[in-house]
Design an enzyme around this catalytic site. Structure first.
Site, mmCIF file in Angstrom:
data_model
loop_
_atom_site.group_PDB
_atom_site.id
_atom_site.type_symbol
_atom_site.label_atom_id
_atom_site.label_comp_id
_atom_site.label_asym_id
_atom_site.label_seq_id
_atom_site.Cartn_x
_atom_site.Cartn_y
_atom_site.Cartn_z
ATOM 1 N N HIS A 10 0.829 -1.207 0.000
ATOM 2 C CA HIS A 10 0.000 0.000 0.000
ATOM 3 C C HIS A 10 0.865 1.259 0.000
ATOM 4 O O HIS A 10 2.030 1.250 0.433
ATOM 5 C CB HIS A 10 -0.929 0.012 1.216
ATOM 6 C CG HIS A 10 -0.206 0.036 2.529
ATOM 7 N ND1 HIS A 10 0.347 1.172 3.057
ATOM 8 C CD2 HIS A 10 0.069 -0.954 3.407
ATOM 9 C CE1 HIS A 10 0.923 0.902 4.208
ATOM 10 N NE2 HIS A 10 0.780 -0.396 4.449
ATOM 11 N N GLU A 85 -1.853 -6.853 7.791
ATOM 12 C CA GLU A 85 -0.557 -6.689 8.446
ATOM 13 C C GLU A 85 -0.527 -7.512 9.729
ATOM 14 O O GLU A 85 -1.571 -7.924 10.259
ATOM 15 C CB GLU A 85 -0.322 -5.194 8.741
ATOM 16 C CG GLU A 85 1.018 -4.851 9.374
ATOM 17 C CD GLU A 85 2.211 -5.327 8.546
ATOM 18 O OE1 GLU A 85 2.544 -6.530 8.648
ATOM 19 O OE2 GLU A 85 2.805 -4.502 7.833
#
Length: 201
Positions: A10, A85
């Site tokens: 990202h 994550e």
């Protein structure tokens, strides 16, 4: 028929900008983060992606949407918590420096962050994700938008001979990796297409 997987991290998030741990929090992209995603799209330059897999966290979703809008392609998108994550538990929102000083999950794979996950936990999630992806989408051209931790583990699973190299790498906000997998689900190649390391860890 080969499968092509483009793995991207990202763009810069608010937590990246502050050099703090977002972990599994939703952290929005900054203006630079949206520019990161547009830059990744330009570097990929492919409008023939057939399916997108994306972490269900906001910063990854915004990145995938920006890439799709920039390249003007429309295909199915599947959101997966398996490529979130790492859960840093009580270290969420602490500084990156402090968090890795206390415990570097890349070096101590079986130790969990308090109330969070370990390297091995993340690896198990990502391994499950990769199995599902190859069962569902073999033979397709795929974009995976995720995070430094989950992309790192994807790289180690897709390219075991260079595992240590992938573990040691800092994954910047414009990272692109590409894997090619044959019809027998064997990895033909894994290469880093670009990785300006700004914001990487």
């Amino acid at each position: 028929m080969t499968t092509e997987i483009y793995c991207v991290r990202h763009g810069q998030s608010i937590h990246n900008q502050q050099q703090t741990i977002a972990g599994q929090l939703d952290s929005e992209l900054t203006p630079l983060g949206f520019e990161d995603a547009r830059s990744v799209a330009a570097s990929m330059g492919r409008r023939d992606v057939e399916i997108v897999y994306c972490s269900d966290l906001l910063r990854a979703r915004q990145t995938a949407e920006t890439i799709m809008n920039t390249l003007q392609f429309s295909c199915p998108v599947r959101y997966s918590p398996l490529i979130r994550e790492l859960d840093y538990g009580r270290f969420t929102e602490k500084t990156v420096a402090e968090t890795f000083r206390v415990l570097n999950y890349k070096r101590v794979p079986d130790q969990r962050y308090p109330e969070g996950e370990s390297f091995n936990d993340l690896q198990a999630r990502v391994r499950q994700f990769l199995r599902q992806l190859l069962d569902e989408s073999a033979g397709k051209r795929i974009l995976v938008a995720a995070h430094a931790g989950s992309i790192r583990l994807l790289a180690t699973l897709l390219d075991p001979p260079r595992q240590q190299e992938h573990l040691d790498r800092a994954y910047g906000n414009r990272f692109i990796g590409k894997a090619v997998i044959d019809e027998d689900k064997r990895v033909v190649s894994f290469e880093v297409l670009q990785n300006p390391e700004r914001g990487g860890f």
